[in-house]
Design an enzyme around this catalytic site. Structure first.
Site, mmCIF file in Angstrom:
data_model
loop_
_atom_site.group_PDB
_atom_site.id
_atom_site.type_symbol
_atom_site.label_atom_id
_atom_site.label_comp_id
_atom_site.label_asym_id
_atom_site.label_seq_id
_atom_site.Cartn_x
_atom_site.Cartn_y
_atom_site.Cartn_z
ATOM 1 N N HIS A 6 0.367 -1.079 -0.308
ATOM 2 C CA HIS A 6 0.097 0.291 0.304
ATOM 3 C C HIS A 6 0.904 0.977 -0.379
ATOM 4 O O HIS A 6 0.219 2.138 -0.406
ATOM 5 C CB HIS A 6 -0.737 0.049 1.537
ATOM 6 C CG HIS A 6 -1.835 -1.619 1.438
ATOM 7 N ND1 HIS A 6 -1.633 -1.720 1.801
ATOM 8 C CD2 HIS A 6 -3.243 -1.081 0.028
ATOM 9 C CE1 HIS A 6 -2.877 -2.313 2.259
ATOM 10 N NE2 HIS A 6 -3.673 -2.394 0.997
ATOM 11 N N SER A 55 -3.479 -8.557 2.507
ATOM 12 C CA SER A 55 -3.232 -8.156 3.983
ATOM 13 C C SER A 55 -3.631 -9.129 4.824
ATOM 14 O O SER A 55 -4.082 -9.002 5.891
ATOM 15 C CB SER A 55 -4.857 -7.696 4.636
ATOM 16 O OG SER A 55 -4.376 -5.945 3.560
ATOM 17 N N GLY A 109 -2.866 -1.466 -7.183
ATOM 18 C CA GLY A 109 -2.392 -2.442 -7.227
ATOM 19 C C GLY A 109 -2.421 -3.939 -8.355
ATOM 20 O O GLY A 109 -3.704 -3.876 -8.046
ATOM 21 N N GLN A 136 -9.787 -6.411 -10.399
ATOM 22 C CA GLN A 136 -9.905 -5.445 -10.206
ATOM 23 C C GLN A 136 -9.717 -3.619 -11.403
ATOM 24 O O GLN A 136 -10.443 -3.040 -11.834
ATOM 25 C CB GLN A 136 -9.687 -5.100 -8.162
ATOM 26 C CG GLN A 136 -9.458 -4.389 -7.702
ATOM 27 C CD GLN A 136 -9.878 -3.701 -6.200
ATOM 28 O OE1 GLN A 136 -10.715 -3.883 -6.033
ATOM 29 N NE2 GLN A 136 -8.609 -3.104 -6.398
HETATM 30 O O1 PAF Z 1 -8.195 -3.029 -3.088
HETATM 31 C C1 PAF Z 1 -8.907 -2.986 -2.714
HETATM 32 O O2 PAF Z 1 -8.166 -2.162 -1.401
HETATM 33 C C2 PAF Z 1 -10.629 -2.404 -2.365
HETATM 34 O O3 PAF Z 1 -11.243 -3.549 -3.090
HETATM 35 C C3 PAF Z 1 -10.827 -0.926 -2.596
HETATM 36 C C4 PAF Z 1 -10.560 -0.881 -3.898
HETATM 37 C C5 PAF Z 1 -9.709 -0.040 -1.540
HETATM 38 C C6 PAF Z 1 -12.606 -0.887 -2.342
HETATM 39 O O4 PAF Z 1 -12.345 -1.278 -1.727
#
Ligand code: PAF
Length: 287
Positions: free
Chosen positions: A33, A185, A146, A152
């Site tokens: 992150h 995580s 990421g 995503q």
């Molecule tokens: O990748 C993540 O941590 C989550 O899917 C996000 C993009 C913060 C949306 O809740």
């Protein structure tokens, strides 16, 4: 660093900002992150850098880990501040979802109902909806995600393109532990024995990528679908033999995650998701 716990606070804090660079997270932050924050700041050095911390109920199925998802707010803020983040947006659930969220973003099935979407129905509706909403709150010029969550990233890129959102999306390479395990995580859920074995997922993806490259150099263009299926099947079996429960291990086109029926110049990616004990890990490798 300032912290906004409501949309109203955030808008007040961001009012003077000429440019905004944004990193959405669900907290429980790790070096991966922080790398996103670093890239956000490098991409737009004069911008206010905003990170959000919000565990988004909409993207969890009822049997998933929404309640037990680690909430480590104080530590997350210390890490973000040390990384030079300017504003943390940590809305309360009642602030982001004051009433049931009945308007939702539904990404196209060919992108969102495959792979992760097939095993986590509704996941990308939840992700797209919250990210769209966070974008509306922060109004970023740049948003950084990421590549570990490869699908995503594809979904968000398509959403931004189709909705004509004036946001530049930046994808950042996955950070890995020394043994190759992608930082996540959810690695914190692994027992020490599982942690030692967890590298088997990225090792399997590496092996798949090497096999694809081998076949490409052998120029077996006409056999592409058969070759790819064989590589995928062998990888599934190899992980099962090691005691994993794989959901999928696949070779796809990078740009739309479509199935490979012909080898061409189009770049490929291997993606996998598998359960080790009760922990589900995902990873991918661009070829
Ligand atoms: O990748 C993540 O941590 C989550 O899917 C996000 C993009 C913060 C949306 O809740």
């Amino acid at each position: 660093m300032q912290i906004a716990h409501s949309i109203e606070d955030l808008r007040r804090l961001l009012k003077p900002a000429k440019q905004r660079a944004f990193v959405p997270t669900m907290g429980n932050l790790h070096a991966g992150h922080l790398e996103l924050v670093k890239v956000a700041k490098q991409t737009l050095p004069d911008a206010i850098c905003v990170a959000s911390i919000f565990v988004n109920r909409l993207q969890f199925a009822p049997h998933e880990d929404f309640d037990s998802y680690p909430r480590t707010f104080a530590n997350d803020c210390a890490l973000l501040e040390a990384q030079g983040c300017d504003v943390v947006f940590a809305p309360q659930e009642k602030d982001l979802y004051p009433e049931p969220q009945v308007f939702k973003v539904h990404p196209p099935a060919e992108l969102a109902d495959i792979l992760e979407g097939a095993f986590r129905p509704g996941f990308f509706v939840g992700v797209s909806t919250v990210v769209h909403k966070l974008f509306n709150c922060v109004q970023p010029d740049v948003a950084v995600f990421g590549k570990k969550d490869y699908q995503q990233l594809m979904v968000i890129q398509r959403m931004v393109h189709q909705m004509a959102l004036p946001i530049h999306i930046v994808g950042v390479d996955t950070l890995r532990a020394d043994d190759g395990l992608a930082l996540s995580s959810r690695n914190g859920y692994l027992s020490s024995d599982e942690r030692a074995r967890a590298v088997e997922l990225s090792a399997t993806l590496k092996h798949m990528a090497a096999s694809v490259l081998d076949q490409l150099s052998g120029n077996l263009a006409s056999d592409a679908a058969k070759v790819v299926t064989q590589i995928e099947d062998e990888a599934m079996q190899s992980l099962r033999d090691k005691g994993w429960q794989p959901d999928y291990l696949v070779v796809r086109h990078q740009h739309d995650l479509s199935v490979v029926t012909q080898f061409s110049d189009a770049p490929l990616v291997v993606l996998g998701a598998a359960r080790l004990g009760s922990t589900r890990l995902i990873d991918n490798l661009e070829i």
